[in-house]
Motif scaffolding. Sequence first.
Motif, PDB file in Angstrom:
ATOM      1  N   PRO A  27       0.789  -1.234   0.000  1.00 24.79           N
ATOM      2  CA  PRO A  27       0.000   0.000   0.000  1.00 24.79           C
ATOM      3  C   PRO A  27       0.822   1.286   0.000  1.00 24.79           C
ATOM      4  O   PRO A  27       0.412   2.283  -0.599  1.00 24.79           O
ATOM      5  CB  PRO A  27      -0.832  -0.095   1.278  1.00 24.79           C
ATOM      6  CG  PRO A  27      -0.897  -1.533   1.603  1.00 24.79           C
ATOM      7  CD  PRO A  27       0.373  -2.140   1.076  1.00 24.79           C
ATOM      8  N   VAL A  28       1.973   1.281   0.649  1.00 25.66           N
ATOM      9  CA  VAL A  28       2.792   2.503   0.692  1.00 25.66           C
ATOM     10  C   VAL A  28       3.259   2.880  -0.704  1.00 25.66           C
ATOM     11  O   VAL A  28       3.154   4.037  -1.113  1.00 25.66           O
ATOM     12  CB  VAL A  28       3.989   2.315   1.652  1.00 25.66           C
ATOM     13  CG1 VAL A  28       4.942   3.471   1.564  1.00 25.66           C
ATOM     14  CG2 VAL A  28       3.496   2.135   3.075  1.00 25.66           C
ATOM     15  N   TYR A  29       3.775   1.922  -1.457  1.00 31.13           N
ATOM     16  CA  TYR A  29       4.228   2.189  -2.823  1.00 31.13           C
ATOM     17  C   TYR A  29       3.041   2.496  -3.738  1.00 31.13           C
ATOM     18  O   TYR A  29       3.125   3.353  -4.615  1.00 31.13           O
ATOM     19  CB  TYR A  29       4.999   1.007  -3.385  1.00 31.13           C
ATOM     20  CG  TYR A  29       6.224   0.660  -2.592  1.00 31.13           C
ATOM     21  CD1 TYR A  29       7.241   1.586  -2.399  1.00 31.13           C
ATOM     22  CD2 TYR A  29       6.378  -0.597  -2.035  1.00 31.13           C
ATOM     23  CE1 TYR A  29       8.369   1.273  -1.673  1.00 31.13           C
ATOM     24  CE2 TYR A  29       7.496  -0.928  -1.301  1.00 31.13           C
ATOM     25  CZ  TYR A  29       8.492   0.012  -1.125  1.00 31.13           C
ATOM     26  OH  TYR A  29       9.603  -0.303  -0.402  1.00 31.13           O
ATOM     27  N   VAL A  46       0.859  14.309   1.995  1.00 31.75           N
ATOM     28  CA  VAL A  46      -0.069  13.708   2.954  1.00 31.75           C
ATOM     29  C   VAL A  46       0.240  12.223   3.146  1.00 31.75           C
ATOM     30  O   VAL A  46       0.281  11.722   4.266  1.00 31.75           O
ATOM     31  CB  VAL A  46      -1.533  13.908   2.495  1.00 31.75           C
ATOM     32  CG1 VAL A  46      -2.490  13.096   3.339  1.00 31.75           C
ATOM     33  CG2 VAL A  46      -1.896  15.373   2.529  1.00 31.75           C
ATOM     34  N   VAL A  47       0.467  11.507   2.040  1.00 29.89           N
ATOM     35  CA  VAL A  47       0.754  10.070   2.122  1.00 29.89           C
ATOM     36  C   VAL A  47       2.083   9.825   2.830  1.00 29.89           C
ATOM     37  O   VAL A  47       2.202   8.915   3.652  1.00 29.89           O
ATOM     38  CB  VAL A  47       0.754   9.439   0.708  1.00 29.89           C
ATOM     39  CG1 VAL A  47       1.274   8.017   0.732  1.00 29.89           C
ATOM     40  CG2 VAL A  47      -0.636   9.473   0.111  1.00 29.89           C
ATOM     41  N   LEU A  55       9.093   6.351   1.717  1.00 27.92           N
ATOM     42  CA  LEU A  55       8.916   5.283   0.732  1.00 27.92           C
ATOM     43  C   LEU A  55       7.858   5.568  -0.330  1.00 27.92           C
ATOM     44  O   LEU A  55       8.018   5.119  -1.465  1.00 27.92           O
ATOM     45  CB  LEU A  55       8.608   3.957   1.431  1.00 27.92           C
ATOM     46  CG  LEU A  55       9.780   3.317   2.168  1.00 27.92           C
ATOM     47  CD1 LEU A  55       9.328   2.056   2.883  1.00 27.92           C
ATOM     48  CD2 LEU A  55      10.907   3.019   1.216  1.00 27.92           C
ATOM     49  N   PRO A  56       6.776   6.297  -0.044  1.00 32.29           N
ATOM     50  CA  PRO A  56       5.816   6.582  -1.118  1.00 32.29           C
ATOM     51  C   PRO A  56       6.434   7.348  -2.293  1.00 32.29           C
ATOM     52  O   PRO A  56       5.939   7.271  -3.410  1.00 32.29           O
ATOM     53  CB  PRO A  56       4.736   7.423  -0.433  1.00 32.29           C
ATOM     54  CG  PRO A  56       4.792   7.010   0.982  1.00 32.29           C
ATOM     55  CD  PRO A  56       6.244   6.729   1.258  1.00 32.29           C
ATOM     56  N   SER A  57       7.527   8.044  -2.046  1.00 35.13           N
ATOM     57  CA  SER A  57       8.193   8.775  -3.121  1.00 35.13           C
ATOM     58  C   SER A  57       8.721   7.843  -4.203  1.00 35.13           C
ATOM     59  O   SER A  57       8.833   8.236  -5.364  1.00 35.13           O
ATOM     60  CB  SER A  57       9.351   9.601  -2.571  1.00 35.13           C
ATOM     61  OG  SER A  57       8.876  10.508  -1.613  1.00 35.13           O
ATOM     62  N   LEU A  58       9.037   6.613  -3.841  1.00 36.93           N
ATOM     63  CA  LEU A  58       9.518   5.647  -4.830  1.00 36.93           C
ATOM     64  C   LEU A  58       8.431   5.306  -5.845  1.00 36.93           C
ATOM     65  O   LEU A  58       8.701   5.147  -7.030  1.00 36.93           O
ATOM     66  CB  LEU A  58      10.009   4.371  -4.138  1.00 36.93           C
ATOM     67  CG  LEU A  58      11.218   4.537  -3.233  1.00 36.93           C
ATOM     68  CD1 LEU A  58      11.512   3.227  -2.506  1.00 36.93           C
ATOM     69  CD2 LEU A  58      12.424   4.965  -4.044  1.00 36.93           C
ATOM     70  N   GLY A  59       7.203   5.183  -5.394  1.00 37.11           N
ATOM     71  CA  GLY A  59       6.099   4.929  -6.308  1.00 37.11           C
ATOM     72  C   GLY A  59       5.688   6.168  -7.074  1.00 37.11           C
ATOM     73  O   GLY A  59       5.204   6.091  -8.202  1.00 37.11           O
TER      74      GLY A  59
END
Length: 81
Positions: A27-29, A46-47, A55-59
Amino acid sequence: ILAGIVVTTVPIAAGYAFGRLVLKIHPVYLLGGITGSMTSGASLSVVTKAANSSLPSLGYTGAYAFANVLLTVAGSIILYF
């Protein structure tokens, strides 16, 4: 107003469901990728804050680049027709 809500939420929900159920993406990605596809830096903030991680920055990065190219091409195609 209702049509705007549907047009905004259905692709996000469908993308999340497909990513989780079919592709089995964490879910994070996945949320990072969805914010990238929306080209929304504010959503990434926000995420990232909710995940308490970067880690969301990778997605986000790959989806953001692809979305920007697609928006440019789609705009040209729409003007052509």
